[in-house]
Design a protein around this motif. Structure first.
Motif, PDB file in Angstrom:
ATOM      1  N   GLN A 242       1.031  -1.240  -0.005  1.00 55.27           N
ATOM      2  CA  GLN A 242       0.059   0.016  -0.040  1.00 55.27           C
ATOM      3  C   GLN A 242       0.684   1.157  -0.163  1.00 55.27           C
ATOM      4  N   HIS A 243       0.326   2.281  -0.429  1.00 59.90           N
ATOM      5  CA  HIS A 243       1.092   3.638  -0.325  1.00 59.90           C
ATOM      6  C   HIS A 243       1.293   3.996   1.017  1.00 59.90           C
TER       7      HIS A 243
ATOM      8  N   LYS B 299      -1.306   5.883   3.164  1.00 58.64           N
ATOM      9  CA  LYS B 299      -2.712   5.056   3.467  1.00 58.64           C
ATOM     10  C   LYS B 299      -2.379   4.210   4.700  1.00 58.64           C
TER      11      LYS B 299
ATOM     12  N   GLY C 276      -2.458  10.523   7.408  1.00 61.35           N
ATOM     13  CA  GLY C 276      -1.180   9.744   6.488  1.00 61.35           C
ATOM     14  C   GLY C 276       0.203   9.933   7.250  1.00 61.35           C
TER      15      GLY C 276
ATOM     16  N   ALA D 120      -2.624  -2.184  -3.017  1.00 62.52           N
ATOM     17  CA  ALA D 120      -2.671  -0.946  -4.126  1.00 62.52           C
ATOM     18  C   ALA D 120      -1.900  -1.326  -5.336  1.00 62.52           C
TER      19      ALA D 120
ATOM     20  N   TRP E 239      -5.160  11.464  -5.906  1.00 63.04           N
ATOM     21  CA  TRP E 239      -4.597  10.327  -5.231  1.00 63.04           C
ATOM     22  C   TRP E 239      -4.078  10.749  -3.779  1.00 63.04           C
TER      23      TRP E 239
ATOM     24  N   ASN F 286      -5.390   8.789  -0.306  1.00 62.80           N
ATOM     25  CA  ASN F 286      -4.364   8.260   0.356  1.00 62.80           C
ATOM     26  C   ASN F 286      -3.928   8.788   1.691  1.00 62.80           C
TER      27      ASN F 286
END
Length: 516
Positions: free
Chosen positions: A56-57, A60, A77, A419, A496, A500
């Protein structure tokens, strides 16, 4: 499967990527495998490791910055802690029947490596520390035996000793596959290495960073790693950071080697010699693991993926730091030069040598220009790779893709929230349809779609647009010629970032400027 991560290793540091450092074992893996030229990290230790192990980013999962770093309520985040319910690669593989092993640097806070799915762990739970002090390294589960270290203790050797022991233990269960995450903390500062290895490189780096960088660039051309259209950029600026913003270096270019006083050149050459010795010793230890796999008949069918967690580390100016990470610098001369890299010392090598490590890219770790997010990447898997050994793979992909890729190779399902994209078909020579890639760290930000990359430096930086086919060295900012593309890609990035948790961000000024 074996996932090897180096720490702060630059794109051109290994020999198989143009470097002068002796890396025969990485070179061997590259000659029998694939060198990927565009696997992208997340610009810094914790975000990159979060992306690598969760798919995942990093924002996130709350790791847009560092473990515990500047956490503030209302900024999910940037919590500096990954939630307990987030699934990690080792846990997924263990559910699929794998024995899961880790030796090296964790740096993802609590819950620790066992709670995330590793059966065995030895290494450093935090981010960086002495390579000479065994007390900084931990064996988990508690009560399990540590492998006696050769004297003097040296972390890269001890990490490998435990990795080999873990593999031996895993083999006692016949037919059960294993996954080893070998996460070296080399060559991250503090720069520490055996003196005889440092001495081996001293005269090499007395040539200076300008000549070394030019030689690397020419070797990279001959190796086919860079497009003939690209030219070597001038020395990078030092760049904005918490020290250079105060000492005046931020907007200045790294100085020409010939303009540096002779005593300072001796000090700087020694710093780089220590760094090179760390890489040399890491490569030797990788060779020990490869030899072990070979002796057990496992090398043919073991996927080995080697990468670096980010680009070279410029912290914080051309002279490097001493004593601790910060503004302090000591100019070493005479006998004090020989003490560098030994127990009780603490050094970095600075932005001039980091610019060499990232040849031919601009900027460094922390930033989303190529020098911060591009690293050397090698895949070796004789039973699984197709095509000519020793070739290159040029498709862009990201650390978030590693989890679904390895899960696919292992025959297990990646989590729905992942993701990343399964890039395993690349190993068979296919091209994978991959959507845009995104980044943010400390307000530096980027989006890459196809041949176009939009990027900016720090929160106040303006968007820059580059054609990555014609100009991956990021010399010709064409934003003014393509205003509609800039608007479209900036909107992509913002969508994005909001989805995220990259914005709202904790940096000054807020994004967009003028908001609270």
């Amino acid at each position: 499967m074996l996932l090897i991560a180096a720490d702060d290793l630059g794109y051109s540091d290994p020999g198989c990527y143009g470097g002068e450092i002796e890396t025969p074992n990485l070179n061997r893996l590259a000659a029998g495998g694939i060198r990927f030229t565009q696997l992208y990290s997340s610009a810094r230790c914790c975000p990159s490791r979060a992306a690598l192990l969760t798919g995942q980013h990093p924002h996130k999962v709350g790791m847009g910055n560092m473990v515990g770093g500047q956490a503030r309520s209302g900024y999910p985040g940037y919590e500096g802690r990954i939630g307990e319910r987030v699934r990690f690669l080792p846990g997924i593989l263990r559910e699929g029947g794998y024995t899961t092993l880790m030796a090296g640097k964790w740096h993802l806070g609590e819950p620790g490596p066992l709670a995330r799915g590793f059966d065995e762990f030895y290494g450093m739970l935090h981010g960086f520390d002495s390579f000479w002090d065994a007390s900084k390294y931990t064996r988990l589960p508690g009560g399990r035996p540590e492998i006696p270290s050769r004297a003097p203790f040296y972390a890269t050797d001890a990490i490998t000793d435990h990795a080999l022991s873990f593999l031996g233990g895993a083999r006692r269960t016949a037919g059960k596959p294993w996954f080893l995450y070998l996460a070296y903390n080399a060559p991250h500062f503090p720069l520490h290495a055996p003196r005889e290895l440092i001495d081996k490189y001293q005269s090499v780096y007395e040539q200076g960073w300008d000549l070394i960088r030019e030689k690397r660039f020419e070797r990279m051309r001959k190796l086919g790693l860079i497009d003939p259209r690209w030219r070597l950029p001038e020395r990078s600026i030092v760049g904005p950071n918490r020290v250079s913003n105060l000492n005046g270096w931020a907007a200045k270019q790294n100085p020409a080697w010939a303009d540096i006083p002779a005593d300072r050149r001796k000090d700087l050459a020694r710093r780089m010699a220590v760094f090179a010795a760390m890489v040399d010793r890491m490569d030797w230890n990788i060779g020990r693991v490869v030899a072990d796999l070979e002796s057990k008949g496992e090398l043919e069918n073991t996927l080995i993926l080697f990468c670096s967690d980010n680009g070279s580390c410029a912290e914080w100016d051309p002279w490097g730091f001493d004593l601790r990470s910060g503004p302090d610098n000591v100019l070493h001369a005479g006998d004090r030069l020989l003490e560098m890299g030994q127990p009780g010392t603490y050094h970095s090598y600075g932005s001039g040598w980091a610019n060499v490590g990232n040849t031919p890219w601009r900027l460094y770790k922390h930033y989303t220009h190529e020098g911060g997010i591009s690293g050397p990447t090698i895949a070796h898997w004789p039973a699984g790779l197709r095509g000519r050994p020793g070739g290159t793979g040029n498709q862009p992909w990201h650390f978030i893709d590693v989890l679904p890729t390895l899960a696919s190779v292992a025959g297990v399902r990646a989590p729905e929230e992942c993701a990343g994209v399964n890039m395993a078909p690349m190993f068979g020579g296919a091209r994978v349809r991959r959507g845009p890639l995104f980044w943010e760290h400390e307000g530096s930000r980027a989006v890459r779609e196809g041949k176009w990359k939009l990027t900016a430096v720090y929160p106040r930086g303006q968007w820059e647009l580059y054609d990555m086919e014609a100009d991956r060295v990021e010399l010709s900012n064409v934003a003014a010629s393509h205003p509609e593309r800039v608007r479209q890609m900036a909107a992509q990035w913002e969508a994005w970032a909001r989805a995220n948790g990259a914005i709202p961000w904790i940096w000054d000024p807020p994004y967009p400027a003028g908001t609270e």
